[in-house]
Scaffold this motif. Structure first.
Motif, PDB file in Angstrom:
ATOM      1  N   ARG A  69     -55.631   5.730  25.109  1.00  0.00           N
ATOM      2  CA  ARG A  69     -55.287   5.068  26.375  1.00  0.00           C
ATOM      3  C   ARG A  69     -55.359   3.545  26.277  1.00  0.00           C
ATOM      4  O   ARG A  69     -55.029   2.859  27.242  1.00  0.00           O
ATOM      5  N   PRO A 108     -46.514  14.858  31.733  1.00  0.00           N
ATOM      6  CA  PRO A 108     -46.952  15.925  32.635  1.00  0.00           C
ATOM      7  C   PRO A 108     -46.090  15.993  33.892  1.00  0.00           C
ATOM      8  O   PRO A 108     -45.690  14.975  34.453  1.00  0.00           O
ATOM      9  N   HIS A 136     -46.550  12.342  26.130  1.00  0.00           N
ATOM     10  CA  HIS A 136     -47.238  13.136  27.161  1.00  0.00           C
ATOM     11  C   HIS A 136     -46.506  12.917  28.488  1.00  0.00           C
ATOM     12  O   HIS A 136     -46.576  11.832  29.057  1.00  0.00           O
ATOM     13  N   LYS A 193     -51.303  19.910  33.950  1.00  0.00           N
ATOM     14  CA  LYS A 193     -50.901  19.461  32.616  1.00  0.00           C
ATOM     15  C   LYS A 193     -51.349  18.033  32.310  1.00  0.00           C
ATOM     16  O   LYS A 193     -51.120  17.534  31.203  1.00  0.00           O
ATOM     17  N   ASP A 245     -53.387  15.205  30.976  1.00  0.00           N
ATOM     18  CA  ASP A 245     -54.425  15.015  29.958  1.00  0.00           C
ATOM     19  C   ASP A 245     -55.100  13.670  30.219  1.00  0.00           C
ATOM     20  O   ASP A 245     -54.514  12.613  29.984  1.00  0.00           O
ATOM     21  N   THR A 296     -57.286  12.170  28.650  1.00  0.00           N
ATOM     22  CA  THR A 296     -57.531  11.351  27.459  1.00  0.00           C
ATOM     23  C   THR A 296     -56.304  10.515  27.093  1.00  0.00           C
ATOM     24  O   THR A 296     -56.379   9.671  26.202  1.00  0.00           O
ATOM     25  N   LYS A 297     -55.170  10.769  27.771  1.00  0.00           N
ATOM     26  CA  LYS A 297     -53.943  10.036  27.471  1.00  0.00           C
ATOM     27  C   LYS A 297     -53.416   9.253  28.670  1.00  0.00           C
ATOM     28  O   LYS A 297     -52.386   8.586  28.559  1.00  0.00           O
TER      29      LYS A 297
END
Length: 302
Positions: A270, A210, A208, A215, A217, A219-220
């Motif tokens: 995470r 971004p 991920h 963009k 996220d 959750t990450k």
């Protein structure tokens, strides 16, 4: 009694229909390539600053297989420019693929004249079909932009000892251990109006990366700071700095903490682990739809 001429005509009609059906069965329909998640410029703002990095993204699905992928920025009819200029870029590495993520960065030359252009994205398929998208596009000079967000004064500390300062690494790699206090400071300058700034830690194994707030996220990402601003005047700044006991500091997170800077539990994807992380600084000016970002590698030993 049926006349011979009618029998002949009927036979010819049936024969023609049979040949037509057989031809349709033998000629498969040609499928055109498709594109999704297209981003022309950061946050898909369809603009660029000359002399600066430019971002393009598209997810492709070929009809058969990709033959070529091309981007063109061409003069727009009826527009006047200070000098003739255009750019055409072909990327060959996608040839032969059924699907691909085209994520590219390139520099808009400093000599590119300001103005309105036509932006073309062209995908040719080996089956002879083609996808061609055309968008209105603008090139600016930074001096003429209402905002020109730039990451400034990004400083990281471990247990109050500085380990990184605006591109200078006090140590390489930057390593944090479980229980260490990570202080991340960041500032964005040359802004006005409304906007939002994040600093976050993201495991590289999550793939991920971004480049815009849109963009990100959650959750990450382990959020360290989130700062929003409203109605700032011209040439303003926003930062994650704080004043504590007369000293400038920033938002802290303890490596191994149960919650992040937003108060969310650090669980699931995470969850803390040993490995390579990115410290990501993301800023979006929502008034003028302008973005910037910066990524610094971090190692965590947990």
């Amino acid at each position: 009694m049926i006349k011979p001429i009618k029998i002949i005509l009927a036979f010819m009609l049936v024969s023609e229909l049979f040949v037509s059906c057989k031809k349709d069965e033998q000629t498969p329909e040609i499928t055109q390539p498709k594109a999704e998640n297209i981003e022309i410029g950061y946050a898909n703002n369809k603009q660029a600053i000359r002399g600066r990095d430019f971002h393009f993204n598209a997810d492709l699905l070929a009809g058969d297989k990709i033959e070529s992928v091309q981007v063109k920025i061409m003069p727009k009819a009826g527009q006047t420019y200070t000098l003739p200029w255009k750019i055409e870029i072909v990327w060959d590495e996608f040839k032969g693929l059924k699907n691909a993520n085209v994520h590219k960065h390139f520099t808009i030359p400093q000599e590119a004249p300001e103005g309105r252009y036509d932006f073309f994205f062209v995908v040719n398929d080996v089956n002879g079909s083609k996808l061609e998208l055309k968008e209105d596009f603008r090139i600016f000079d930074a001096a003429n932009m209402p905002v020109d967000p730039v990451v400034d004064r990004d400083i990281f500390s471990r247990n109050d000892d500085m380990v990184y300062y605006m591109g200078t690494y006090v140590e390489t790699p930057i390593v944090f251990k479980k229980g260490d206090k990570f202080t991340a400071r960041a500032q964005i300058k040359q802004i006005q109006g409304d906007g939002i700034l994040y600093t976050a830690l993201i495991k590289r194994t999550l793939n991920h990366f971004p480049e815009t707030v849109d963009k990100l996220d959650l959750t990450k990402a382990i959020i360290i700071s989130k700062v929003e601003h409203k109605d700032l005047g011209a040439a303003s700044k926003v930062n994650t700095y704080k004043l504590a006991n007369g000293a400038i500091t920033g938002d802290d997170i303890i490596i191994g903490a149960e919650k992040d800077g937003l108060g969310n539990q650090i669980t699931g994807d995470r969850q803390w682990q040993s490995g390579q992380y990115n410290l990501v600084i993301l800023y979006k000016n929502t008034t003028f739809n302008m973005s910037t970002f910066k990524t610094i590698p971090i190692t965590i030993t947990y």
